[in-house]
Design a protein around this motif. Structure first.
Motif, PDB file in Angstrom:
ATOM      1  N   ILE A 157      42.400  43.580  31.138  1.00 26.22           N
ATOM      2  CA  ILE A 157      41.172  44.357  31.439  1.00 26.22           C
ATOM      3  C   ILE A 157      40.254  43.793  30.155  1.00 26.22           C
ATOM      4  N   GLY A 161      39.085  42.505  33.842  1.00 30.33           N
ATOM      5  CA  GLY A 161      39.075  43.780  34.172  1.00 30.33           C
ATOM      6  C   GLY A 161      37.496  44.327  33.731  1.00 30.33           C
ATOM      7  N   LEU A 191      40.882  42.729  40.908  1.00 28.94           N
ATOM      8  CA  LEU A 191      40.575  43.802  40.046  1.00 28.94           C
ATOM      9  C   LEU A 191      39.291  44.402  40.399  1.00 28.94           C
ATOM     10  N   GLN A 194      40.028  47.009  43.156  1.00 25.91           N
ATOM     11  CA  GLN A 194      40.431  48.226  42.747  1.00 25.91           C
ATOM     12  C   GLN A 194      39.475  49.088  42.030  1.00 25.91           C
ATOM     13  N   TYR A 195      38.682  48.298  41.192  1.00 30.56           N
ATOM     14  CA  TYR A 195      37.533  49.235  40.592  1.00 30.56           C
ATOM     15  C   TYR A 195      36.702  49.658  41.377  1.00 30.56           C
ATOM     16  N   VAL A 279      43.500  51.978  38.661  1.00 32.34           N
ATOM     17  CA  VAL A 279      43.494  50.677  38.495  1.00 32.34           C
ATOM     18  C   VAL A 279      44.584  50.184  37.954  1.00 32.34           C
ATOM     19  N   PRO A 281      46.675  46.706  36.953  1.00 30.10           N
ATOM     20  CA  PRO A 281      46.445  45.056  36.963  1.00 30.10           C
ATOM     21  C   PRO A 281      47.975  44.691  37.387  1.00 30.10           C
TER      22      PRO A 281
END
Ligand SMILES: [Zn+2]
Ligand SMILES: [Zn+2]
Length: 302
Positions: A157, A161, A191, A194-195, A279, A281
């Motif tokens: 992240i 991220g 990522l 997902q975000y 989220v 990872p």
């Protein structure tokens, strides 16, 4: 926390035969300067930018790469404000390693990631593919004790991220609107999907190449909506350009902006999504000694 050892292992960049290798070497543990803290690293992500730096596509770099490091403070320089850092604090070591606090970018709230004097992990300071590194006490991401996320999930992240999250924050879309993510099959793009979903956007995932087709949801060629925003995030080799039609931007009121990693506030917000489980990872954890022979995608060192 036990006192630092005199020697540490590090993955050292060695250029040879027109390419490069990472070589595990035993080197001295750096001595923190009075304004620095020494961080004992426990995990580090491997970012595409590390590969670009190692390949020489982004100009000169240090022999120790890595900018998604997580660890604990092992020693504190005599000049560091004790209220900002103490031995044992968990910290993140990111791409932006220090900023001047005075330039025209730093003077704008949230502008420090573009500081003209910034020091970067792996570029102007040794990075996190090592057991230890030194970080300035004045620009330090101390992770709050309430953050219940494992080191190997914090690491990706810190660059990938937060880069995805900040770009989505910057695009002015609101929940329910569409966002198209180009390069969706890569680390930042994955990522980003997902975000984007966690932020309530509807997502079009776009990438190229047969090996990445399955990771994308739909192809799209011309997807910018009226008054939409194009956010540049991916770093191309320095010689590579892209073309666009200005009239389309004029006619449709489209904005073109760039987004560059994120501030500490952005990073902590991005980590909050991981803590809430929205989220996740995808990481592959290996030991530092295994890095030279590992395929670099989705690696997290421990
Ligand atoms: Zn990165
Ligand atoms: Zn600055």
């Amino acid at each position: 926390m036990s006192p630092p050892k005199p020697l540490q292992r590090a993955a050292v960049l060695v250029r040879e035969n027109g390419g490069y290798v990472l070589d595990i070497q035993e080197i001295a543990v750096p001595e923190p300067k009075p304004w620095e803290v020494l961080v004992s690293l426990s995990a580090s992500g491997v970012c595409g930018t590390d590969v670009s730096l190692a390949s020489g596509h982004l100009g000169p770099c240090r022999a120790i790469l890595g900018h998604e490091g997580v660890g604990r403070i092992a020693a504190v320089g005599a000049g560091v404000d004790p209220s900002t850092a103490k031995i044992g604090d968990r910290v993140g070591v990111s791409w932006v390693r220090d900023v001047c606090g005075k330039c025209s970018f730093c003077r704008v709230p949230g502008g420090e990631t573009r500081c003209v004097e910034q020091l970067n992990s792996g570029r102007r300071r040794d990075g996190t593919f090592a057991e230890y590194c030194c970080v300035p006490g004045r620009y330090l991401l101390v992770l709050p004790g309430s953050l219940d996320v494992a080191d190997e999930l914090v690491a990706p992240i810190l660059c990938g991220g937060v880069t995805a999250y900040k770009a989505l924050k910057s695009c002015d879309a609101v929940a329910g609107e569409w966002v198209a993510i180009f390069g969706a099959g890569g680390g930042v793009g994955g990522l980003g999907i997902q975000y984007a979903r966690a932020m309530g956007f509807r997502v079009i995932a776009i990438d190229v190449g047969r090996d990445r087709k399955e990771e994308c949801l739909a192809p799209a060629f011309d997807v910018v909506a009226p008054f939409g925003t194009v956010v540049c995030v991916g770093i191309l080799p320095l010689h590579q350009t892209m073309s666009l039609y200005p009239l389309k931007f004029i006619d449709m009121g489209i904005k073109l902006i760039g987004s560059l990693v994120g501030t500490w506030t952005d990073t902590l917000e991005a980590l909050g999504f991981v803590q809430r489980g929205v989220v996740k990872p995808a990481v592959w954890v290996i030991a530092l000694d295994e890095l030279p022979d590992a395929p670099v995608e989705r690696v997290c060192l421990s």
